[in-house]
Design a protein around this motif. Structure first.
Motif, PDB file in Angstrom:
ATOM      1  N   TYR A 115       0.861  -0.856  -0.134  1.00  0.00           N
ATOM      2  CA  TYR A 115       0.011   0.078   0.081  1.00  0.00           C
ATOM      3  C   TYR A 115       1.021   1.082   0.040  1.00  0.00           C
ATOM      4  O   TYR A 115       2.056   1.533   0.130  1.00  0.00           O
ATOM      5  CB  TYR A 115      -1.120   0.275   1.196  1.00  0.00           C
ATOM      6  N   TYR A 116      -0.036   2.172  -0.056  1.00  0.00           N
ATOM      7  CA  TYR A 116       0.708   3.715  -0.760  1.00  0.00           C
ATOM      8  C   TYR A 116      -0.253   4.485   0.099  1.00  0.00           C
ATOM      9  O   TYR A 116      -1.188   4.689   0.298  1.00  0.00           O
ATOM     10  CB  TYR A 116       1.120   3.952  -1.869  1.00  0.00           C
ATOM     11  N   LEU A 117       0.077   5.711   1.151  1.00  0.00           N
ATOM     12  CA  LEU A 117      -0.199   6.637   1.642  1.00  0.00           C
ATOM     13  C   LEU A 117       0.510   7.466   1.460  1.00  0.00           C
ATOM     14  O   LEU A 117       1.428   7.396   2.252  1.00  0.00           O
ATOM     15  CB  LEU A 117      -0.353   5.686   3.424  1.00  0.00           C
ATOM     16  N   GLU A 118      -0.417   8.720   1.674  1.00  0.00           N
ATOM     17  CA  GLU A 118      -0.360  10.728   1.734  1.00  0.00           C
ATOM     18  C   GLU A 118      -1.558  11.208   1.615  1.00  0.00           C
ATOM     19  O   GLU A 118      -1.727  11.361   1.535  1.00  0.00           O
ATOM     20  CB  GLU A 118       0.456  10.550   0.073  1.00  0.00           C
ATOM     21  N   TYR A 119      -0.711  12.167   2.975  1.00  0.00           N
ATOM     22  CA  TYR A 119      -1.420  12.793   3.150  1.00  0.00           C
ATOM     23  C   TYR A 119      -0.897  13.954   3.795  1.00  0.00           C
ATOM     24  O   TYR A 119       0.930  14.318   3.420  1.00  0.00           O
ATOM     25  CB  TYR A 119      -2.768  12.873   4.487  1.00  0.00           C
ATOM     26  N   TYR A 120      -1.706  15.289   3.515  1.00  0.00           N
ATOM     27  CA  TYR A 120      -0.455  16.640   3.935  1.00  0.00           C
ATOM     28  C   TYR A 120      -1.295  17.694   5.444  1.00  0.00           C
ATOM     29  O   TYR A 120      -1.955  17.366   6.296  1.00  0.00           O
ATOM     30  CB  TYR A 120      -1.085  17.621   2.332  1.00  0.00           C
ATOM     31  N   VAL A 121       0.302  17.715   5.788  1.00  0.00           N
ATOM     32  CA  VAL A 121      -0.313  18.568   6.940  1.00  0.00           C
ATOM     33  C   VAL A 121       0.748  20.066   7.079  1.00  0.00           C
ATOM     34  O   VAL A 121       1.494  20.696   6.479  1.00  0.00           O
ATOM     35  CB  VAL A 121       0.681  17.487   8.520  1.00  0.00           C
ATOM     36  N   ARG A 122       0.068  20.831   8.116  1.00  0.00           N
ATOM     37  CA  ARG A 122      -0.001  22.117   8.567  1.00  0.00           C
ATOM     38  C   ARG A 122       0.373  22.966   9.572  1.00  0.00           C
ATOM     39  O   ARG A 122      -1.125  22.559  10.057  1.00  0.00           O
ATOM     40  CB  ARG A 122      -0.139  22.820   6.993  1.00  0.00           C
ATOM     41  N   GLN A 123       0.517  23.663   9.954  1.00  0.00           N
ATOM     42  CA  GLN A 123       1.010  24.244  11.563  1.00  0.00           C
ATOM     43  C   GLN A 123       0.210  25.123  11.152  1.00  0.00           C
ATOM     44  O   GLN A 123       0.835  26.172  10.809  1.00  0.00           O
ATOM     45  CB  GLN A 123       2.561  24.212  12.382  1.00  0.00           C
ATOM     46  N   LYS A 177       3.978  16.988   2.419  1.00  0.00           N
ATOM     47  CA  LYS A 177       3.688  15.433   2.060  1.00  0.00           C
ATOM     48  C   LYS A 177       4.159  14.950   2.683  1.00  0.00           C
ATOM     49  O   LYS A 177       5.241  14.759   2.911  1.00  0.00           O
ATOM     50  CB  LYS A 177       3.397  15.489   0.756  1.00  0.00           C
ATOM     51  N   LEU A 178       3.395  14.153   3.987  1.00  0.00           N
ATOM     52  CA  LEU A 178       3.869  12.743   4.524  1.00  0.00           C
ATOM     53  C   LEU A 178       3.542  11.686   3.361  1.00  0.00           C
ATOM     54  O   LEU A 178       2.566  11.318   3.078  1.00  0.00           O
ATOM     55  CB  LEU A 178       3.076  12.605   5.797  1.00  0.00           C
ATOM     56  N   SER A 179       4.846  10.861   3.611  1.00  0.00           N
ATOM     57  CA  SER A 179       4.022   9.603   2.723  1.00  0.00           C
ATOM     58  C   SER A 179       4.785   8.047   3.225  1.00  0.00           C
ATOM     59  O   SER A 179       6.040   8.374   3.382  1.00  0.00           O
ATOM     60  CB  SER A 179       4.854   9.976   0.652  1.00  0.00           C
ATOM     61  N   PHE A 180       4.227   7.219   2.632  1.00  0.00           N
ATOM     62  CA  PHE A 180       4.956   6.097   3.109  1.00  0.00           C
ATOM     63  C   PHE A 180       4.354   5.284   2.010  1.00  0.00           C
ATOM     64  O   PHE A 180       3.059   4.902   1.927  1.00  0.00           O
ATOM     65  CB  PHE A 180       4.030   5.866   4.316  1.00  0.00           C
ATOM     66  N   CYS A 181       5.268   3.894   1.909  1.00  0.00           N
ATOM     67  CA  CYS A 181       4.934   2.048   1.789  1.00  0.00           C
ATOM     68  C   CYS A 181       4.863   1.535   2.770  1.00  0.00           C
ATOM     69  O   CYS A 181       5.461   1.684   3.588  1.00  0.00           O
ATOM     70  CB  CYS A 181       6.161   2.220   0.839  1.00  0.00           C
ATOM     71  N   TYR A 182       4.373   0.348   2.622  1.00  0.00           N
ATOM     72  CA  TYR A 182       3.322   0.003   3.770  1.00  0.00           C
ATOM     73  C   TYR A 182       3.095  -1.210   2.995  1.00  0.00           C
ATOM     74  O   TYR A 182       1.753  -1.753   2.788  1.00  0.00           O
ATOM     75  CB  TYR A 182       2.473   0.816   4.447  1.00  0.00           C
ATOM     76  N   THR A 183       3.666  -2.795   4.430  1.00  0.00           N
ATOM     77  CA  THR A 183       2.759  -3.778   3.625  1.00  0.00           C
ATOM     78  C   THR A 183       2.649  -4.380   4.798  1.00  0.00           C
ATOM     79  O   THR A 183       3.273  -4.492   6.124  1.00  0.00           O
ATOM     80  CB  THR A 183       4.194  -4.891   3.424  1.00  0.00           C
ATOM     81  N   PRO A 184       1.458  -4.622   5.156  1.00  0.00           N
ATOM     82  CA  PRO A 184       0.446  -5.032   6.523  1.00  0.00           C
ATOM     83  C   PRO A 184       0.443  -6.239   6.810  1.00  0.00           C
ATOM     84  O   PRO A 184       0.960  -7.173   6.105  1.00  0.00           O
ATOM     85  CB  PRO A 184      -0.805  -4.677   6.343  1.00  0.00           C
ATOM     86  N   ASP A 185       0.877  -6.344   8.330  1.00  0.00           N
ATOM     87  CA  ASP A 185       1.513  -7.888   8.914  1.00  0.00           C
ATOM     88  C   ASP A 185      -0.026  -8.581   9.557  1.00  0.00           C
ATOM     89  O   ASP A 185      -0.180  -9.399   9.723  1.00  0.00           O
ATOM     90  CB  ASP A 185       2.308  -8.141   9.876  1.00  0.00           C
ATOM     91  N   GLN A 186      -1.081  -7.808   9.332  1.00  0.00           N
ATOM     92  CA  GLN A 186      -2.478  -8.265   9.143  1.00  0.00           C
ATOM     93  C   GLN A 186      -3.707  -7.360   8.799  1.00  0.00           C
ATOM     94  O   GLN A 186      -2.809  -6.243   7.954  1.00  0.00           O
ATOM     95  CB  GLN A 186      -3.149  -8.573  10.918  1.00  0.00           C
ATOM     96  N   ASN A 187      -5.045  -7.609   8.309  1.00  0.00           N
ATOM     97  CA  ASN A 187      -5.669  -6.547   7.942  1.00  0.00           C
ATOM     98  C   ASN A 187      -6.276  -6.213   9.324  1.00  0.00           C
ATOM     99  O   ASN A 187      -6.345  -6.014   9.661  1.00  0.00           O
ATOM    100  CB  ASN A 187      -6.987  -7.641   7.853  1.00  0.00           C
ATOM    101  N   TYR A 188      -6.673  -4.431   8.024  1.00  0.00           N
ATOM    102  CA  TYR A 188      -7.109  -3.429   9.060  1.00  0.00           C
ATOM    103  C   TYR A 188      -7.526  -3.028   8.522  1.00  0.00           C
ATOM    104  O   TYR A 188      -8.150  -2.972   7.207  1.00  0.00           O
ATOM    105  CB  TYR A 188      -5.801  -2.184   9.494  1.00  0.00           C
ATOM    106  N   SER A 189      -9.016  -2.101   9.529  1.00  0.00           N
ATOM    107  CA  SER A 189     -10.375  -1.883   9.194  1.00  0.00           C
ATOM    108  C   SER A 189     -10.666   0.115   9.034  1.00  0.00           C
ATOM    109  O   SER A 189     -11.325   1.002   8.707  1.00  0.00           O
ATOM    110  CB  SER A 189     -11.257  -2.096   8.821  1.00  0.00           C
ATOM    111  N   ALA A 190      -9.523   0.642   9.651  1.00  0.00           N
ATOM    112  CA  ALA A 190      -9.826   1.283  10.909  1.00  0.00           C
ATOM    113  C   ALA A 190      -8.268   2.621  10.992  1.00  0.00           C
ATOM    114  O   ALA A 190      -6.850   1.986  10.913  1.00  0.00           O
ATOM    115  CB  ALA A 190     -10.482   2.087  12.168  1.00  0.00           C
ATOM    116  N   ALA A 191      -7.963   3.971  10.910  1.00  0.00           N
ATOM    117  CA  ALA A 191      -6.277   4.723  10.494  1.00  0.00           C
ATOM    118  C   ALA A 191      -7.145   6.101  11.689  1.00  0.00           C
ATOM    119  O   ALA A 191      -7.469   6.006  11.169  1.00  0.00           O
ATOM    120  CB  ALA A 191      -5.996   4.926   9.275  1.00  0.00           C
TER     121      ALA A 191
END
Length: 644
Positions: A115-123, A177-191
């Motif tokens: 999976y790939y995740l990205e989102y944006y933050v600002r102070q 932008k914060l971005s991540f590559c991720y391979t989960p070790d189990q199933n998830y339904s919320a973040a």
């Protein structure tokens, strides 16, 4: 599982959203709810934004229509904010307040998938403030706040997040932008998003209130196989057109190598590329990608089909035809077996053939669309002007005239232009086109034929008028016109013209004619007068006046000197006999002057009676009143003897 891949940078909006994967985060740009009818910090986030909620305290929703807009959203018109306070709050939370936005995923993320995740933050703060260990914690449930979100039971969530940034994040005044590559070790339904470390592990610059804003979440699966994404969604284009190419991995930061034979680029290292193809053909595409999940490559041997465009030499063709005529048409490019679609018109013989025949009674604008099964269409336009036939229409006032007169002609022709030609065969002259009334004046008697020619844009029309006749006037002859005669003396009057028709008419006097249509007549005169002769050759006539002087004729009387009213049939009545007079009244007197008898009228006579009785024989006096042939009233008297 800890951090696998991270990028941090100031960013502009991503230019092309065409990717094959579904974003697993609902309402990622915070656009579904759009209004200001809520209290910031006191309404539950789950009551405002579908799919979102807050843990520990209520994260704030902000949009640019509201007065509390702290700074512009990264994209769209909304974003959320969450506080992270690590010190300086004197309560039983240990001086901490941490707000955690959380979201239920549209679909779970699954074990051992990439999976790939990205989102944006600002102070939000006006001064420089930063914090480390911003992270993402995946779970299988959403834990909501207490019923009363104003309580400060805001103890931090201290867990081991799956994704986390160890470095300090500075984002004052701009989006990161914060971005991540991720391979989960189990199933998830919320973040859940926020700082999950104990305060002593968090690295801070200026330990104060930190208000982080979040926007533009993007979580997608990175498939094991590259797939090609074409925008617009078609693999067939026309020569000269362009396409945007991306892949199922284009959103993941990394290196890309496109092989694009036949295109304007040939190759590219962009993750998303726009290419153009000028030459018809079938072209392959190759792509190699290397990023945090590995190295991938794939070739698509017949990825792009480039079709030829029609060659339109003349986009618009202009025609003129006569009403009712047929016009063969041709499409403006016969180089290929095109799909043809003519604009519907009742005058076309077919709508899908290259060479229809147009028949029309009114002008039309036709369009032929040529394509390859609907691809690469172009149009040919046909402006067809349907003209009415030029019609020569000339009328003559009188088809027969007399020598010296003119034929008067009227032009009622239609749909013509230019000059008019008219005249006798072999001798035409030209008249202006605006001629309405004109004359033809031949010199000699006879029959004439006139020819008229008018010209339209596409035709000429000829009209021939025949049986136009010029008649001659009667020929005068030497003949006497003044005559003298006695009453009852027959006169012979010869015609004073040589003509085809004669008409004699008594204008005055008492003249008896033996014929009114003869060339020579006999006249029995009574009173002086005049006779008019009208001689004609058809419509052409002349006249002559004859004067006849009749000598005076007195009344001629015979009045008996005696009569015998004995009813023997002989001389039974007394009356006036003779010529040239008319009796008006007869009176009889006896010798003593007594009126014995009186009668009026031209037949007045006396039968020897008075008052119904016979009178005695003797001498009686008569008075006869009469009118002569000249209308004069006269009287005659005398004596008559009544014999028994």
């Amino acid at each position: 599982m800890r951090l696998i891949y991270l990028t941090l940078f100031a960013s502009c909006a991503f230019l092309n959203p065409s990717y094959a994967q579904q974003n697993l985060i609902p309402n990622p740009d915070f656009e579904e709810y759009y209004g200001c009818g809520y209290e910031i910090q006191f309404d539950l986030l789950q009551d405002i934004l579908p799919g979102w909620s807050a843990r520990v305290a209520t994260a704030d929703y902000v949009n640019e229509d509201c007065d509390n807009l702290f700074h512009p959203p990264y994209n769209g018109k909304g974003y959320i904010t969450a506080n992270t306070i690590l010190t300086d709050i004197p309560d039983d939370s240990g001086g901490q307040r941490r707000e955690y936005p959380q979201v239920a995923l549209i679909d779970s993320i699954y074990e051992n998938r990439n999976y790939y995740l990205e989102y944006y933050v600002r102070q939000k703060n006006e001064f420089d403030a930063a914090v480390s260990h911003l992270g993402v914690y995946f779970s299988n449930e959403i834990v909501l706040d207490a019923v009363n979100p104003q309580t400060f039971d805001m103890y931090p969530i201290l867990v081991e997040p799956q994704l986390e940034i160890d470095t300090v994040v500075h984002a004052r005044g701009f989006w990161k932008k914060l971005s991540f590559c991720y391979t989960p070790d189990q199933n998830y339904s919320a973040a859940v998003f926020g700082v999950f470390r104990p305060i002593e592990e968090v690295v801070t610059d200026y330990a104060v209130w930190r208000n982080y804003s979040y926007d533009a979440f993007y979580l997608v699966e990175v498939p094991d196989t590259l797939s090609l994404v074409i925008t617009p969604e078609r693999d067939t284009i026309c020569a000269g057109e362009c396409l945007t190419l991306s892949s199922s991995h284009s959103r993941v930061p990394g290196s890309f190598s496109w092989d694009l034979p036949g295109s304007n680029l040939g190759s590219s290292t962009d993750s998303v590329v726009t290419v153009c193809y000028d030459t018809p053909g079938v072209y392959p595409i190759g792509l190699s990608a290397e990023h945090c999940h590995g190295t991938y490559s794939r070739n698509w041997p017949e990825a792009i089909v480039v079709l030829p465009n029609p060659t339109i030499n003349t986009a618009t063709q202009n025609f003129q035809i006569l009403s009712g005529d047929e016009l063969p048409l041709e499409i403006c490019d016969n180089s290929l077996d095109w799909t043809i679609d003519w604009s519907p018109h009742p005058g076309l013989s077919c709508l899908d053939c290259p060479s229809p025949v147009f028949t029309g009674t009114s002008s039309a604008e036709l369009i032929a669309t040529i394509s390859i099964d609907g691809f690469c269409p172009d149009t040919c336009s046909y402006n067809i002007e349907v003209l009415d036939l030029a019609v020569a229409d000339f009328k003559v006032a009188r088809p027969t005239i007399c020598q010296g007169e003119c034929f008067r002609l009227t032009n009622d022709s239609r749909n013509f232009s230019g000059s008019i030609q008219f005249g006798t065969p072999g001798n035409l002259e030209t008249l202006p086109s605006d001629t309405e009334n004109f004359e033809f004046c031949p010199n000699d008697p006879g029959s004439y034929e006139l020819i008229f020619i008018v010209n339209g844009n596409l035709n000429a029309d000829t009209l021939t008028l025949t049986d136009l006749v010029v008649e001659s006037f009667p020929t005068p002859l030497i003949a006497p016109q003044n005559y003298s005669a006695n009453v009852g003396e027959l006169l012979t009057l010869p015609a004073g013209f040589n003509a085809r028709q004669y008409h004699w008419q008594v204008l005055s006097g008492e003249l008896d004619l033996n014929c009114t249509t003869c060339s020579t007549i006999r006249v029995d005169p009574l009173l002086s007068g005049s006779i008019q002769l009208t001689a004609s050759n058809g419509a052409c006539s002349d006249s002559l006046l004859y004067n006849i002087e009749v000598a005076r004729q007195d009344a001629q009387f015979y009045l008996p000197t005696a009569f015998s009213p004995n009813f023997d049939g002989v001389n039974d009545e007394f009356r006036a006999y003779g010529n040239f007079f008319t009796i008006t009244e007869l009176e009889i007197y006896d010798r003593y002057g007594g009126l014995m008898y009186q009668e009026s009228g031209p037949t007045a006579s006396w039968d020897g009676r008075a008052g119904g009785r016979k009178v005695v024989a003797g001498v009686y006096v008569y008075i006869l009143r009469y009118t002569n042939i000249y209308g004069e009233d006269l009287m005659k008297s005398g004596a008559v003897t009544l014999v028994p």
